[in-house]
Design a protein around this motif. Sequence first.
Motif: not given
Length: 265
Positions: A54, A56-59, A67, A75
Motif C-alpha cells: 500500500t 506505493n506508485e505503480l511503475q 523516467t 507539489n
Amino acid sequence: MKNIPHDFYLKFLDQKVYDDTLNFHTKGNFTTHECVRNISCLHNFQPQLLGDLTGNELQLYPDMDITLEEHALENLSIESPLHRDHSCDFFDGTTVDFELIKQVVKPLLTKSTNSSKRGYPSAGALYPVEVFCCSLSSSNIWPCPEKVLHLLPSSRKFEILQGSQETNLLMEAILPTGNSVGNPSHAIIYMMYLPKTLFKYRYRGYRLALMETGSMYMLVDLQCKAIKLKSRPWSGYTDNMVCRALSLNPTLFYPSCIQLIGGKK
C-alpha cells in the motif's frame, strides 16, 4: 425544472440490467455488525505485507531507469485552493453549526437558477446521486426535529426526511462498534438511485455514478478546507443498514460513499 416522482424511472428500467448491476454491487458490500464480529474476515495478510503493498506508485518498468529526471514535478503550493487537507483521522466531537453545513454543500447546487448544470460533471445531466445531510450529535444546532435532510440542488432547499428524529440506528449504521474515527458531528451520504443510474446508459451508468460521487465528495472536501472543517470519506458501513436507517428501499438506493464532517480542534 420538472418534479418527477422518483419511482417514475422504474417504467424505463431494463430488469436484466438492473439485476446484473445489483448482483455486482452486492459483491462489494462491507458487513460491519456485532453479530458477525467473530465469524467474518476480510483477509489474512500480515501487517508487513500490507505495508509493502500500500501507499506505493505503480511503475510499468520498475527495473528500467527511463523516467524524465529533468522534468520532475513540484507539489502544489499550500496556498493553492486545490491543496487539500489530509483526511481526518479522529473527530473530537466538536459541534458544527448548521449554517456551516449549508456552506459545505454549496458546490453541489445548480450553477444558476435557470440551468440544470451543477458544480460537478454528470453524464447526460442525469445526476443519479442523491445527497443526504445527517446530524449525528445531539448538541448540534439543527433547524428541525428530524435529523436527516435531503438536498434539492435545483430548488436550493432541503427536503425533510420523515421519521428521522432518532439517530441511534443511523449512528450504528455509519459508525459501527470499534471504529477508530471518534465522534464526527455530521455525515453526508451520497446515495445512488439505481433506476436513474441505469435507464439511459445501462451498465455503464453504474460506472458513471461512481465517477460522479468522486467528483462530489472531492468538492465537499475542498470546501471543508476553505471553511476550516475536518472531513473524511468513509466506507466502513453496510448498505442495507444505512438504507434502513433512512427508511429508503435498499433494492433501489445504494450508498456509494459517506463523508464524515467535524469541527477543527
